[in-house]
Design an enzyme around this catalytic site. Structure first.
Site, short mmCIF file in Angstrom:
data_model
loop_
_atom_site.label_atom_id
_atom_site.label_comp_id
_atom_site.label_asym_id
_atom_site.label_seq_id
_atom_site.Cartn_x
_atom_site.Cartn_y
_atom_site.Cartn_z
N HIS A 90 12.55 10.98 42.50
CA HIS A 90 13.22 9.82 43.25
C HIS A 90 14.36 9.55 42.20
O HIS A 90 15.19 10.27 41.66
CB HIS A 90 12.32 8.81 43.68
CG HIS A 90 13.19 7.77 44.60
ND1 HIS A 90 14.12 7.96 45.10
CD2 HIS A 90 12.45 6.63 44.89
CE1 HIS A 90 14.34 6.94 45.99
NE2 HIS A 90 13.60 6.11 45.70
N HIS A 121 16.92 17.88 48.53
CA HIS A 121 16.83 16.61 48.81
C HIS A 121 16.00 16.45 50.22
O HIS A 121 16.24 17.61 51.09
CB HIS A 121 18.05 15.76 49.29
CG HIS A 121 18.13 14.31 49.54
ND1 HIS A 121 17.66 13.88 50.69
CD2 HIS A 121 18.26 13.30 48.58
CE1 HIS A 121 17.64 12.28 50.44
NE2 HIS A 121 17.86 12.17 49.13
N ASP A 138 22.35 12.85 41.97
CA ASP A 138 21.99 12.55 40.76
C ASP A 138 22.35 13.42 39.65
O ASP A 138 22.46 13.32 38.38
CB ASP A 138 20.25 12.45 40.50
CG ASP A 138 19.80 11.01 41.10
OD1 ASP A 138 20.59 10.08 40.97
OD2 ASP A 138 18.77 11.06 41.64
N1 CMC Z 1 14.36 23.40 42.42
C1 CMC Z 1 13.92 24.40 42.88
N2 CMC Z 1 13.19 24.77 44.32
C2 CMC Z 1 12.87 23.40 44.80
C3 CMC Z 1 13.56 22.26 44.46
C4 CMC Z 1 14.47 22.40 43.17
N3 CMC Z 1 15.00 21.11 42.63
N4 CMC Z 1 13.65 21.37 45.25
C5 CMC Z 1 12.82 21.99 46.25
N5 CMC Z 1 12.70 23.17 45.94
C6 CMC Z 1 11.81 24.15 46.65
C7 CMC Z 1 10.44 23.83 46.91
O1 CMC Z 1 9.42 24.45 45.80
C8 CMC Z 1 9.82 24.23 48.26
O2 CMC Z 1 9.79 25.91 48.26
P1 CMC Z 1 8.62 26.06 49.02
O3 CMC Z 1 8.85 26.11 50.68
O4 CMC Z 1 8.92 27.93 48.71
O5 CMC Z 1 7.30 25.69 48.77
C9 CMC Z 1 11.17 23.86 49.08
O6 CMC Z 1 12.18 24.13 48.31
C10 CMC Z 1 10.82 22.56 49.69
O7 CMC Z 1 10.89 21.62 48.82
P2 CMC Z 1 9.71 20.53 48.91
O8 CMC Z 1 9.37 20.00 47.71
O9 CMC Z 1 8.83 20.65 50.11
O10 CMC Z 1 10.85 19.43 49.60
P3 CMC Z 1 10.86 17.79 49.39
O11 CMC Z 1 11.49 17.28 50.76
O12 CMC Z 1 9.30 17.38 49.57
O13 CMC Z 1 11.47 17.37 48.16
C11 CMC Z 1 12.99 16.55 46.32
C12 CMC Z 1 12.62 16.80 47.85
C13 CMC Z 1 14.23 15.70 46.09
C14 CMC Z 1 11.84 15.74 45.79
C15 CMC Z 1 12.86 18.02 45.79
O14 CMC Z 1 14.06 18.74 46.28
C16 CMC Z 1 13.09 17.75 44.23
O15 CMC Z 1 12.01 17.82 43.65
N6 CMC Z 1 14.20 18.00 43.75
C17 CMC Z 1 14.36 17.69 42.31
C18 CMC Z 1 14.39 16.23 41.80
C19 CMC Z 1 15.82 15.52 42.34
O16 CMC Z 1 16.77 15.92 42.13
N7 CMC Z 1 15.60 14.33 42.96
C20 CMC Z 1 16.73 13.53 43.35
C21 CMC Z 1 16.72 13.28 45.09
S1 CMC Z 1 18.48 12.52 45.10
C22 CMC Z 1 18.01 10.83 44.43
C23 CMC Z 1 17.11 9.99 45.39
O17 CMC Z 1 17.40 9.62 46.63
O18 CMC Z 1 16.20 9.48 44.86
#
Ligand code: CMC
Length: 426
Positions: free
Chosen positions: A264, A305, A362
Site C-alpha cells: 500500500h 494496482h 508511487d
Molecule cells: N511485479 C510483478 N508481478 C506482479 C506485480 C508486480 N509489481 N503486481 C502483481 N503482479 C502479478 C502477481 O504475481 C499475480 O500474478 P499471477 O496471476 O500469475 O499469480 C498477478 O500479477 C496479480 O497480482 P495480485 O497480487 O493478485 O494483484 P492484487 O490486486 O492483489 O495486488 C498490488 C495489487 C498493488 C498489491 C500488487 O500489484 C503489488 O504488490 N504491486 C507492488 C506494490 C505497489 O506498487 N503498491 C502500490 C499500490 S498504489 C498505491 C496505493 O494505492 O497504496
C-alpha cells in the site's frame, strides 16, 4: 425497493437478491439478507465486495478514471490546490472565494500541537521508523483533545477534522526532525499548507530558510494526488475502526498503520530501495526477469494496482510533474533515467501487458520526493499526511449516515469440536 434483482438458487430454495445501482459504475448485488438463509459469501481481499455506500470518490479502473466528488483528478491537479481539494472532499462542493479563505484560515489556526505532545516524542528511539512514531503520536492526539471526542456531535466531528488536518504536517515534520536530532520547528502560519510543511521539515532556528516555490508547488501536487482513493486498505481500516465508535484520532492512527505496508503506502519507499538495488540500467532486464519468476518473491515495486487495469491517472500526472520538477531544479538524476528504462522495458514485456501491470502513483512520487530533499523513510509519512483528509471524509460520511459495526464472517476450515486433552496425554 430495488428495480432489478437476481435469483440465487440454493438447493430447493430460491432467493431474490436486490441489485442496487449507483450513479455510475457496476451494479451491486445486495447480499445483506443472505446470512439469514444460512449462507455467507466468500471474497478474500474483497475484490468483488462493496463494503459501503459512498459519494466521495469514484474509480473506473479499466478506463483509468479517478473522480473526487465528480471532478477528474487531472483537472484538480492542474487547476486546484490541496486546501481546495480538502474542502471538496470534506464538504462535497468546491468552495467559493470566501468559503475557501475561511477554511484555510481555520486550518492555519490549529497548526500548533500541545507542548506535552512534543515531549511524547522523547519516548521514541531516534532511529525508529518515522511511520512507527506517526502511529504513536497521531493515536496520542485522542489523549489531548477530550473536548472533541463525541462522535455523534457534528461540531465535535468538525473540530476533530480541522485538528487532524492542521496538525498532521506539524507531527510529520516533527517525526523527521526527531530522527535527525534537530530541534522541532514551530509552524509559520504566514505560509501556505505545503510551504509550511517544507518550512517545518527543512528550516532550522539558526539560519533563515526560504521555501522554494517550485518545491512547494510540487509538494502541493503530491498532496492532491494522494488525498483520497475510495475504499482502499487504509480507508477501509479507518471505516472499520470507526464503525465500533472509536474516536477519530484513534481511527486515523489505525489508517496510518494500514498504510505503512509495502503493498500500500509503503510502496513509494520500496520503489527507491528497489532502484538502489537495481543500481544501473544494465541490470534492469535481470530484475524484470526476477519479477516474472513465480519462484522469486521479488515484485517490481510501483507496478500494478488492485483496481487500475489500464493506467493509474495519478501516475500520469505524477510522471509529468516528475519531469517538470527535475528540469526546473536542473537535476539530472540517474535514478530517473533508470526508472524510465524500467518503465519502458516493463511496459513492453508480455508478462506485464498480459497481467495489466502499469506504473502506479508511487512509481514516480519517490523520485520527486527525493528531488525535494525528503529522505526515503519519510515518503510513506507524506502519503499519510496527504491521505488524512480522505480518511476523515470517509469516517465522517459513515458516522453521519447509518452504519453498523463492521463484522465480516469467515469460511472456517479448522478443527471441529473436540475434547480437551490433559497435559500428560499429549
Ligand atoms: N511485479 C510483478 N508481478 C506482479 C506485480 C508486480 N509489481 N503486481 C502483481 N503482479 C502479478 C502477481 O504475481 C499475480 O500474478 P499471477 O496471476 O500469475 O499469480 C498477478 O500479477 C496479480 O497480482 P495480485 O497480487 O493478485 O494483484 P492484487 O490486486 O492483489 O495486488 C498490488 C495489487 C498493488 C498489491 C500488487 O500489484 C503489488 O504488490 N504491486 C507492488 C506494490 C505497489 O506498487 N503498491 C502500490 C499500490 S498504489 C498505491 C496505493 O494505492 O497504496
Amino acid at each position: 425497493m430495488a428495480e432489478k434483482s437476481a435469483q440465487l438458487i440454493l438447493g430447493d430454495k430460491t432467493l431474490d437478491l436486490p441489485i442496487l445501482s449507483g450513479s455510475v459504475g457496476p451494479d451491486v448485488l445486495d447480499i445483506a439478507k443472505l446470512s439469514a438463509a444460512g449462507i455467507f459469501t466468500y471474497d478474500p481481499g474483497f475484490g468483488s465486495t462493496a463494503s459501503c455506500e459512498s459519494k466521495i470518490t469514484f474509480i473506473d479502473g479499466d478506463n483509468g478514471i479517478l473522480l473526487h466528488r465528480g471532478y477528474p483528478i487531472e483537472q484538480l491537479a492542474d487547476h486546484s490546490d490541496y486546501m481546495e481539494t480538502c474542502y471538496l472532499l470534506l464538504r462535497g462542493e468546491l468552495p467559493n472565494a470566501k468559503q475557501k479563505e475561511e477554511f484555510v484560515s481555520t486550518v492555519r489556526a490549529h497548526t500548533m500541537v500541545n507542548e506535552q505532545l512534543r515531549q511524547f516524542f522523547q519516548g521514541f528511539r531516534r532511529d525508529a521508523h518515522p511511520m512507527a512514531v506517526m502511529c504513536g503520536v497521531v493515536g496520542a492526539l485522542s489523549a489531548f483533545y477530550h473536548d472533541s471526542l463525541s462522535i455523534s456531535d457534528e461540531r465535535h466531528r468538525e473540530i476533530a477534522a480541522f485538528r487532524l488536518l492542521s496538525k498532521i504536517p506539524t507531527l510529520a515534520a516533527m517525526c523527521y526532525k526527531y530522527s535527525i536530532g534537530q530541534p522541532f520547528m514551530q509552524p509559520n502560519n504566514a505560509l501556505s499548507y505545503s510551504e509550511n510543511f517544507l518550512h517545518m521539515m527543512f528550516a532550522t532556528p539558526c539560519e533563515p530558510y526560504k521555501v522554494s516555490p517550485v518545491l512547494a508547488q510540487a509538494m502541493d501536487k503530491i498532496f492532491i494526488l494522494h488525498a483520497d482513493h475510495e475504499q482502499n486498505a487504509s480507508t477501509s481500516t479507518v471505516r472499520l475502526a470507526g464503525s465500533t465508535g472509536a474516536n477519530p484520532f484513534a481511527c486515523i492512527a489505525a489508517g496510518i498503520a494500514a498504510l505503512w505496508g509495502p503493498a500500500h503506502g509503503g510502496a513509494n519507499e520500496a520503489v527507491l530501495r528497489m532502484l538502489n538495488e537495481i543500481g544501473s540500467v544494465a541490470n534492469v532486464h535481470k530484475f524484470v526477469d526476477r519479477a516474472k519468476d513465480k519462484n522469486d518473491p521479488f515484485r517490481l515495486m510501483g507496478f500494478g494496482h488492485r483496481v487500475y487495469k489500464n493506467f493509474d491517472p495519478r501516475a500520469k500526472v505524477m510522471r509529468q510533474t516528475c519531469h517538470d520538477v527535475l528540469q526546473e531544479l536542473g537535476i539530472n538524476d540517474p535514478q530517473l533515467e533508470l526508472a524510465m528504462k524500467l518503465e519502458e522495458i516493463a511496459l513492453s514485456d508480455p508478462y506485464f501487458i498480459e497481467k495489466k501491470l502499469y506504473p502506479n502513483v508511487d512509481f514516480y512520487s519517490g523520485i520527486i520526493l527525493k528531488a525535494i530533499g525528503i529522505p526515503t523513510t519519510m515518503f510513506t509519512v507524506i502519503f499519510a499526511l496527504a491521505r488524512t483528509v480522505g480518511w476523515i471524509a470517509h469516517w465522517n460520511e459513515m458516522i453521519s449516515g447509518s452504519y453498523r459495526i463492521g463484522r465480516p464472517r469467515q469460511l472456517y476450515t479448522g478443527h471441529t469440536s473436540r475434547d480437551y486433552v490433559a497435559m500428560d496425554k499429549r
